[in-house]
Design a protein around this motif. Structure first.
Motif, PDB file in Angstrom:
ATOM      1  N   SER A 219      40.579 -32.033  58.032  1.00 58.44           N
ATOM      2  CA  SER A 219      41.887 -32.659  57.494  1.00 58.44           C
ATOM      3  C   SER A 219      42.789 -31.721  56.835  1.00 58.44           C
ATOM      4  O   SER A 219      43.935 -31.697  57.053  1.00 58.44           O
ATOM      5  N   ARG A 220      42.205 -30.492  56.182  1.00 57.66           N
ATOM      6  CA  ARG A 220      43.246 -29.652  55.569  1.00 57.66           C
ATOM      7  C   ARG A 220      43.807 -28.794  56.606  1.00 57.66           C
ATOM      8  O   ARG A 220      44.913 -28.472  56.590  1.00 57.66           O
ATOM      9  N   ALA A 221      42.838 -28.302  57.720  1.00 54.52           N
ATOM     10  CA  ALA A 221      43.635 -27.549  58.820  1.00 54.52           C
ATOM     11  C   ALA A 221      44.761 -28.390  59.440  1.00 54.52           C
ATOM     12  O   ALA A 221      45.960 -27.802  59.821  1.00 54.52           O
ATOM     13  N   ALA A 222      44.602 -29.725  59.563  1.00 54.33           N
ATOM     14  CA  ALA A 222      45.558 -30.646  60.128  1.00 54.33           C
ATOM     15  C   ALA A 222      46.976 -30.780  59.249  1.00 54.33           C
ATOM     16  O   ALA A 222      48.038 -30.717  59.771  1.00 54.33           O
ATOM     17  N   GLU A 223      46.442 -30.466  58.020  1.00 56.16           N
ATOM     18  CA  GLU A 223      47.905 -30.523  56.976  1.00 56.16           C
ATOM     19  C   GLU A 223      48.487 -29.252  57.182  1.00 56.16           C
ATOM     20  O   GLU A 223      49.779 -29.438  57.221  1.00 56.16           O
ATOM     21  N   LEU A 224      47.804 -28.175  57.216  1.00 56.57           N
ATOM     22  CA  LEU A 224      48.431 -26.893  57.260  1.00 56.57           C
ATOM     23  C   LEU A 224      49.123 -26.777  58.741  1.00 56.57           C
ATOM     24  O   LEU A 224      50.391 -26.153  58.759  1.00 56.57           O
ATOM     25  N   ALA A 225      48.506 -27.288  59.663  1.00 56.62           N
ATOM     26  CA  ALA A 225      49.286 -27.264  60.947  1.00 56.62           C
ATOM     27  C   ALA A 225      50.537 -28.316  60.990  1.00 56.62           C
ATOM     28  O   ALA A 225      51.739 -27.515  61.618  1.00 56.62           O
ATOM     29  N   ALA A 226      50.409 -29.398  60.521  1.00 57.76           N
ATOM     30  CA  ALA A 226      51.597 -30.467  60.306  1.00 57.76           C
ATOM     31  C   ALA A 226      52.902 -29.794  59.493  1.00 57.76           C
ATOM     32  O   ALA A 226      53.821 -29.865  60.174  1.00 57.76           O
ATOM     33  N   ALA A 227      52.509 -29.127  58.460  1.00 56.78           N
ATOM     34  CA  ALA A 227      53.773 -28.231  57.766  1.00 56.78           C
ATOM     35  C   ALA A 227      54.268 -27.207  58.726  1.00 56.78           C
ATOM     36  O   ALA A 227      55.578 -26.788  58.316  1.00 56.78           O
ATOM     37  N   GLU A 228      53.775 -26.698  59.866  1.00 52.10           N
ATOM     38  CA  GLU A 228      54.454 -25.799  60.607  1.00 52.10           C
ATOM     39  C   GLU A 228      54.853 -26.615  62.007  1.00 52.10           C
ATOM     40  O   GLU A 228      55.307 -26.020  62.903  1.00 52.10           O
ATOM     41  N   TRP A 248      31.481 -23.674  50.760  1.00 56.64           N
ATOM     42  CA  TRP A 248      32.725 -24.184  50.084  1.00 56.64           C
ATOM     43  C   TRP A 248      33.933 -23.856  50.931  1.00 56.64           C
ATOM     44  O   TRP A 248      34.839 -22.803  50.623  1.00 56.64           O
ATOM     45  N   PRO A 249      34.278 -24.673  51.970  1.00 55.58           N
ATOM     46  CA  PRO A 249      35.359 -24.313  52.949  1.00 55.58           C
ATOM     47  C   PRO A 249      36.743 -24.596  52.302  1.00 55.58           C
ATOM     48  O   PRO A 249      36.908 -25.298  51.697  1.00 55.58           O
ATOM     49  N   VAL A 250      37.465 -23.308  52.582  1.00 57.95           N
ATOM     50  CA  VAL A 250      38.940 -23.273  52.065  1.00 57.95           C
ATOM     51  C   VAL A 250      39.752 -22.777  53.238  1.00 57.95           C
ATOM     52  O   VAL A 250      39.833 -21.662  53.803  1.00 57.95           O
ATOM     53  N   PRO A 251      40.315 -23.921  53.989  1.00 60.85           N
ATOM     54  CA  PRO A 251      41.255 -23.392  55.345  1.00 60.85           C
ATOM     55  C   PRO A 251      42.553 -22.779  54.877  1.00 60.85           C
ATOM     56  O   PRO A 251      43.049 -23.170  54.003  1.00 60.85           O
ATOM     57  N   LEU A 252      42.793 -21.749  55.443  1.00 64.20           N
ATOM     58  CA  LEU A 252      44.092 -21.100  55.269  1.00 64.20           C
ATOM     59  C   LEU A 252      44.860 -20.891  56.556  1.00 64.20           C
ATOM     60  O   LEU A 252      44.171 -20.756  57.700  1.00 64.20           O
ATOM     61  N   THR A 287      51.417 -26.121  74.314  1.00 63.18           N
ATOM     62  CA  THR A 287      51.181 -24.612  74.323  1.00 63.18           C
ATOM     63  C   THR A 287      50.769 -24.282  73.155  1.00 63.18           C
ATOM     64  O   THR A 287      50.889 -24.826  72.057  1.00 63.18           O
ATOM     65  N   LEU A 288      50.186 -22.974  73.229  1.00 61.18           N
ATOM     66  CA  LEU A 288      49.619 -22.353  72.044  1.00 61.18           C
ATOM     67  C   LEU A 288      50.682 -22.034  71.087  1.00 61.18           C
ATOM     68  O   LEU A 288      51.689 -21.405  71.550  1.00 61.18           O
ATOM     69  N   GLY A 289      50.467 -22.367  69.647  1.00 62.35           N
ATOM     70  CA  GLY A 289      51.506 -21.940  68.730  1.00 62.35           C
ATOM     71  C   GLY A 289      51.161 -20.662  67.917  1.00 62.35           C
ATOM     72  O   GLY A 289      50.101 -20.120  68.531  1.00 62.35           O
ATOM     73  N   SER A 290      51.998 -20.003  67.485  1.00 65.99           N
ATOM     74  CA  SER A 290      51.819 -18.611  67.143  1.00 65.99           C
ATOM     75  C   SER A 290      51.309 -18.553  65.576  1.00 65.99           C
ATOM     76  O   SER A 290      51.409 -17.785  64.697  1.00 65.99           O
ATOM     77  N   ARG A 291      50.325 -19.712  65.310  1.00 63.44           N
ATOM     78  CA  ARG A 291      49.696 -19.549  64.060  1.00 63.44           C
ATOM     79  C   ARG A 291      48.302 -20.180  64.310  1.00 63.44           C
ATOM     80  O   ARG A 291      47.839 -20.388  65.600  1.00 63.44           O
ATOM     81  N   PHE A 292      47.304 -19.682  63.498  1.00 67.20           N
ATOM     82  CA  PHE A 292      45.836 -19.997  63.485  1.00 67.20           C
ATOM     83  C   PHE A 292      45.403 -20.320  62.144  1.00 67.20           C
ATOM     84  O   PHE A 292      46.036 -20.162  61.073  1.00 67.20           O
ATOM     85  N   VAL A 293      44.316 -20.895  62.016  1.00 67.77           N
ATOM     86  CA  VAL A 293      43.602 -21.390  60.813  1.00 67.77           C
ATOM     87  C   VAL A 293      42.283 -20.652  60.854  1.00 67.77           C
ATOM     88  O   VAL A 293      41.659 -20.681  61.487  1.00 67.77           O
ATOM     89  N   VAL A 294      42.088 -19.923  59.633  1.00 70.40           N
ATOM     90  CA  VAL A 294      40.786 -19.356  59.358  1.00 70.40           C
ATOM     91  C   VAL A 294      40.342 -19.984  58.292  1.00 70.40           C
ATOM     92  O   VAL A 294      40.840 -20.364  57.231  1.00 70.40           O
ATOM     93  N   VAL A 295      38.837 -20.092  58.205  1.00 73.66           N
ATOM     94  CA  VAL A 295      38.056 -20.932  56.955  1.00 73.66           C
ATOM     95  C   VAL A 295      37.757 -19.693  56.018  1.00 73.66           C
ATOM     96  O   VAL A 295      36.542 -19.148  56.550  1.00 73.66           O
TER      97      VAL A 295
END
Length: 444
Positions: A219-228, A248-252, A287-295
């Protein structure tokens, strides 16, 4: 009814072993409880990177009393047989009953056992489970004899609100407390039941349920992705693995340098997935975006800025290698690589990969006549090049990209799309969930 709470606390358990370990703990403990006459209403196992936990509800406070009858030898049997029966059951002749049957008069031993209290049995059950627990890979610490996946540090064992004393191999003793998050918590966690345990762990920055950790990450990764303006690439296996790496997951969210975006998407996603466990993000067109999510596993004071910067730096080095392979591999045409296949053994009795390619060409050419719409020459061309990418540096680094890279290299060299697609698709299907190729040349 009373509840058993058990936690085995250790150093980090590899994510790939966690689910099976939780199932094994539940199976082994409940089986031993059942063998002891202690039936339960519910048993549920949980796992985090540092702990295996089990809660067993509805246990009786003590074993039921048992009465067992054993038929022995006939009363006129040899004395040795009678004495052996008496000794085996710890009885005297006077304590046995004599009963008439249609086959004669036999001795019967009636053994009555008073049930023990459950609290007296659990210690041995848990200790035996731990000592006999098996892992795909295990280790011993220093001069100890206990084999565990990583160093077992402590055992929490609470029954009916009271700590159960027990000692395992190497002097590891059970107690009524455990620890929370490695960095965010310093106070001991001292639960009296499972609900209390779950709440105290959360207060100590540990989310016990792996499914909940997955949901938080997703859910948090989806929020971060949607913002971009992006979406998260669907990858349930990677999501489950990442959930097994953090308590204690903290997606960035981080960025991929523009210089690497010319490398095929599959290369970037495979590198991020395999080496870094990053979630890939996609543009609206797939296509692949120029962003990634690290937890991350901590809540950093700077909001994760240094964590993101560090991961971007590491990823930059990884992708630099991938780009180097991509650039170097394209300097040699696939057709010029075919000869190198003669140096790779396919099978001791079937020869080299070069010989395999020759057979593929022959078979594809003959089968083409029976496949509607199949061009014989295109099928033979695809067969010739199908295995050539196995000699590339990229496939040497990422074997899972075999075929995929061959398609890219073929397109770069001006091969027809039909041939390029057949190079990628000739490995399909690779499992029950994979699609079979429909391109006639690929079928051949």
């Amino acid at each position: 009814m009373p509840e058993l709470l058990l936690e085995l606390f250790s150093e980090e358990i590899p994510a790939r072993m966690q689910a099976r370990a939780a199932d094994d703990l539940k199976r082994l403990v409940t089986r031993r409880l059942k063998d002891a006459g202690l039936a339960c209403e519910r048993a549920e196992a949980f796992v985090t990177p540092r702990r295996l936990a089990l809660v067993v509800d509805g246990l009786p406070v003590e074993q039921p009393d048992t009465r067992e009858e054993k038929r022995g030898p006939r009363i006129d049997a040899p004395d040795k047989a009678i004495q052996g029966f008496l000794k085996g059951n710890g009885l005297t002749l006077e304590a046995c009953e004599k009963r008439e049957t249609d086959k004669g008069t036999f001795l019967f031993a009636v053994i009555e056992r008073k049930g023990q209290r459950t609290s007296q049995l659990i210690g041995a059950i848990v200790a035996d489970t731990i000592n006999e627990f098996t892992w795909p890979k295990s280790m011993r610490w220093a001069s100890g004899t206990l084999r565990w996946v990583r160093t077992l540090q402590s055992v929490l064992c609470v029954f009916d609100g009271v700590g159960v004393p027990l000692t395992i191999t190497d002097g590891i003793a059970a107690n009524a407390s455990t620890r929370g998050h490695r960095f965010h918590s310093t106070e001991p966690v001292t639960p009296t039941n499972f609900d209390d345990y779950r709440v105290q762990l959360r207060d100590a920055h540990v989310i016990l349920d792996a499914a909940e950790r997955r949901e938080i990450i997703a859910s948090r990764a989806a929020e971060l992705a949607a913002a971009e303006g992006l979406t998260v690439k669907d990858d349930p296996a990677l999501l489950a693995e990442v959930a097994g790496l953090v308590e204690w997951p903290v997606p960035l969210i981080g960025s991929i340098d523009a210089e690497f975006m010319g490398v095929p998407d599959e290369v970037l996603t495979t590198s991020m997935r395999t080496h870094q466990k990053y979630l890939s993000l996609l543009n609206a067109d797939g296509t692949l975006g120029s962003r990634f999510v690290v937890v991350a596993n901590i809540e950093a004071r700077d909001g994760g800025a240094q964590i993101v910067a560090g991961n971007e730096r590491v990823l930059r080095a990884r992708l630099a290698d991938a780009k180097f392979f991509w650039d170097q591999d394209r300097k040699t045409r696939l057709e010029d690589r075919v000869a190198d296949l003669d140096q790779i053994i396919f099978h001791a009795k079937l020869g080299s990969l070069g010989e395999k390619v020759t057979r593929l060409q022959t078979l594809a050419g003959e089968l083409a006549e029976f496949i509607p719409g199949c061009d014989r020459d295109l099928a033979r061309s695809a067969a010739l090049l199908a295995k050539a990418d196995l000699t590339t540096q990229m496939v040497g680094e990422f074997p899972e990209l075999q075929g995929v890279m061959g398609r890219y290299y073929a397109l770069e060299e001006g091969e027809k799309p039909t041939v390029a697609d057949a190079i990628a698709e000739h490995y399909a299907p690779q499992g029950p969930g994979d699609a079979c190729p429909t391109n006639p040349a690929s079928v051949a």
